[in-house]
Scaffold this motif. Structure first.
Motif, mmCIF file in Angstrom:
data_model
loop_
_atom_site.group_PDB
_atom_site.id
_atom_site.type_symbol
_atom_site.label_atom_id
_atom_site.label_comp_id
_atom_site.label_asym_id
_atom_site.label_seq_id
_atom_site.Cartn_x
_atom_site.Cartn_y
_atom_site.Cartn_z
ATOM 1 N N UNK A 154 9.150 -1.707 -4.393
ATOM 2 C CA UNK A 154 7.890 -1.851 -3.669
ATOM 3 C C UNK A 154 6.900 -2.786 -4.368
ATOM 4 N N UNK A 155 6.661 -2.656 -5.691
ATOM 5 C CA UNK A 155 5.753 -3.614 -6.333
ATOM 6 C C UNK A 155 6.242 -5.059 -6.217
ATOM 7 N N UNK A 156 7.549 -5.279 -6.307
ATOM 8 C CA UNK A 156 8.091 -6.636 -6.187
ATOM 9 C C UNK A 156 7.932 -7.158 -4.764
ATOM 10 N N UNK A 157 8.212 -6.306 -3.790
ATOM 11 C CA UNK A 157 8.035 -6.670 -2.381
ATOM 12 C C UNK A 157 6.576 -7.040 -2.127
ATOM 13 N N UNK A 158 5.670 -6.251 -2.687
ATOM 14 C CA UNK A 158 4.263 -6.564 -2.535
ATOM 15 C C UNK A 158 3.908 -7.923 -3.106
ATOM 16 N N UNK A 159 4.372 -8.190 -4.332
ATOM 17 C CA UNK A 159 4.071 -9.468 -4.977
ATOM 18 C C UNK A 159 4.689 -10.642 -4.225
ATOM 19 N N UNK A 160 5.920 -10.473 -3.741
ATOM 20 C CA UNK A 160 6.631 -11.576 -3.111
ATOM 21 C C UNK A 160 6.169 -11.856 -1.683
ATOM 22 N N UNK A 161 5.750 -10.773 -0.986
ATOM 23 C CA UNK A 161 5.528 -10.945 0.446
ATOM 24 C C UNK A 161 4.255 -10.276 0.972
ATOM 25 N N UNK A 192 1.485 -8.859 -0.277
ATOM 26 C CA UNK A 192 0.153 -9.235 -0.776
ATOM 27 C C UNK A 192 0.262 -10.464 -1.682
ATOM 28 N N UNK A 193 1.068 -11.413 -1.281
ATOM 29 C CA UNK A 193 1.264 -12.604 -2.111
ATOM 30 C C UNK A 193 -0.014 -13.432 -2.240
ATOM 31 N N UNK A 194 -0.991 -13.228 -1.335
ATOM 32 C CA UNK A 194 -2.259 -13.941 -1.423
ATOM 33 C C UNK A 194 -3.338 -13.122 -2.131
ATOM 34 N N UNK A 195 -2.960 -12.054 -2.814
ATOM 35 C CA UNK A 195 -3.907 -11.229 -3.575
ATOM 36 C C UNK A 195 -4.656 -12.115 -4.570
ATOM 37 N N UNK A 196 -6.002 -12.136 -4.522
ATOM 38 C CA UNK A 196 -6.742 -13.134 -5.309
ATOM 39 C C UNK A 196 -7.188 -12.677 -6.696
ATOM 40 N N UNK A 197 -6.884 -11.432 -7.069
ATOM 41 C CA UNK A 197 -7.434 -10.902 -8.312
ATOM 42 C C UNK A 197 -6.327 -10.717 -9.355
ATOM 43 N N UNK A 198 -6.579 -9.896 -10.337
ATOM 44 C CA UNK A 198 -5.621 -9.696 -11.420
ATOM 45 C C UNK A 198 -4.288 -9.179 -10.877
ATOM 46 N N UNK A 199 -3.178 -9.787 -11.260
ATOM 47 C CA UNK A 199 -1.874 -9.353 -10.746
ATOM 48 C C UNK A 199 -1.591 -7.879 -10.998
ATOM 49 N N UNK A 259 -3.520 -5.474 -10.913
ATOM 50 C CA UNK A 259 -4.276 -4.617 -10.010
ATOM 51 C C UNK A 259 -3.873 -4.813 -8.559
ATOM 52 N N UNK A 260 -2.813 -5.547 -8.292
ATOM 53 C CA UNK A 260 -2.359 -5.784 -6.919
ATOM 54 C C UNK A 260 -2.055 -4.457 -6.230
ATOM 55 N N UNK A 261 -2.282 -4.355 -4.914
ATOM 56 C CA UNK A 261 -2.210 -3.065 -4.211
ATOM 57 C C UNK A 261 -0.933 -2.269 -4.422
ATOM 58 N N UNK A 262 0.227 -2.906 -4.376
ATOM 59 C CA UNK A 262 1.448 -2.119 -4.466
ATOM 60 C C UNK A 262 1.836 -1.815 -5.914
ATOM 61 N N UNK A 263 1.209 -2.499 -6.838
ATOM 62 C CA UNK A 263 1.384 -2.102 -8.235
ATOM 63 C C UNK A 263 0.587 -0.839 -8.525
ATOM 64 N N UNK A 264 -0.681 -0.773 -8.058
ATOM 65 C CA UNK A 264 -1.424 0.470 -8.299
ATOM 66 C C UNK A 264 -0.856 1.625 -7.485
ATOM 67 N N UNK A 265 -0.279 1.311 -6.310
ATOM 68 C CA UNK A 265 0.352 2.375 -5.532
ATOM 69 C C UNK A 265 1.509 2.991 -6.316
ATOM 70 N N UNK A 266 2.302 2.154 -6.958
ATOM 71 C CA UNK A 266 3.404 2.668 -7.767
ATOM 72 C C UNK A 266 2.881 3.498 -8.932
ATOM 73 N N UNK A 267 1.816 3.017 -9.576
ATOM 74 C CA UNK A 267 1.265 3.771 -10.704
ATOM 75 C C UNK A 267 0.676 5.105 -10.252
ATOM 76 N N UNK A 268 -0.044 5.091 -9.136
ATOM 77 C CA UNK A 268 -0.680 6.328 -8.680
ATOM 78 C C UNK A 268 0.361 7.349 -8.247
ATOM 79 N N UNK A 269 1.454 6.881 -7.625
ATOM 80 C CA UNK A 269 2.486 7.849 -7.254
ATOM 81 C C UNK A 269 3.214 8.379 -8.483
#
Length: 236
Positions: free
Chosen positions: A170-177, A179-186, A188-198
């Motif tokens: 999921x974090x890789x999918x988020x980065x690749x596709x 939320x690939x236009x995420x403008x802030x710190x990598x 803190x990208x949405x699917x990275x924090x989702x993985x951490x929170x779960x």
């Protein structure tokens, strides 16, 4: 439309992240849940209907998908959606009361007002889930009900596949596709924090204790331990 100041998300503050995610939240939630999201919300609606409420609040309501389903079937109910992300609230299309506020700031101002409180994928991201549950208890009438839907690492063999999906794919999918236009710190990208929170949440094993400490009774789990989500209900 509400005006939101764009800023770099700070660690522990997901409001800017959800504001940024708002236009894509519906489609991506369908994608990452493999099309099961609507079914989970229908289950919550069925549970809520069983309590015969008149006043219902959806805490962390996001774009209002659950509120829309409730409104279509029960236009006579008083429905309130509360969310800390203003842009998420802007996506709601049905005529329900929308409140831009943080849960723990809102709840003490509305003591004993609601028959049912709903929380869908909200507690996992709270800095102190126990405190959030105690706040919700204040807003429920005596005999009112809390219904919580959260992610849940399945017990048994399915748990390994679920963890691989959440923590690796999921974090890789988020980065690749996604939320690939995420403008802030990598990081803190949405699917990275989702993985951490779960990872922190895992199965929410402390839920029964949190609910009882907050003053709830009749705590029940409403899905099998082998499922990828869990639903808890409790009575104020």
């Amino acid at each position: 439309m509400s005006v939101v100041t764009e800023k770099e998300p700070e660690t522990g503050d997901l409001t800017p992240t959800f504001d940024w995610m708002a236009p894509r939240y519906e489609s991506q939630t369908d994608a990452v849940s493999w099309g099961r999201y609507d079914g989970w919300l229908r289950d919550l609606m069925t549970i809520a209907e069983g309590f015969s409420p008149r006043r219902v609040v959806d805490l962390g309501c996001g774009t209002g998908r659950l509120l829309e389903k409730l409104y279509r079937r029960h236009p006579d109910w008083e429905l309130v959606g509360v969310d800390a992300a203003a842009h998420m609230l802007d996506e709601i299309t049905v005529p329900v009361n929308r409140v831009h506020a943080r849960l723990q700031e809102w709840a003490p101002r509305h003591p004993r007002e609601f028959d049912v409180a709903l929380m869908s994928f909200v507690l996992r991201d709270q800095a102190d889930p126990g405190a959030a549950i105690r706040a919700v208890h204040q807003a429920l009438k005596p005999g009112g009900h809390l219904v919580v839907l959260e992610t849940h690492t399945p017990k048994g063999w399915a748990g390994r596949g679920f963890e691989a999906y959440f923590y690796q794919w999921l974090p890789r999918w988020g980065d690749w596709s996604l939320t690939k236009d995420w403008p802030y710190r990598p990081e803190e990208a949405p699917y990275r924090w989702l993985a951490r929170s779960h990872r922190r949440w895992h199965r929410g094993d402390q839920m029964p204790a949190w609910l009882k400490e907050a003053g709830f009774r009749n705590v029940q789990t409403r899905r099998p331990a082998t499922d990828v989500v869990m639903v808890w209900t409790a009575e104020a």
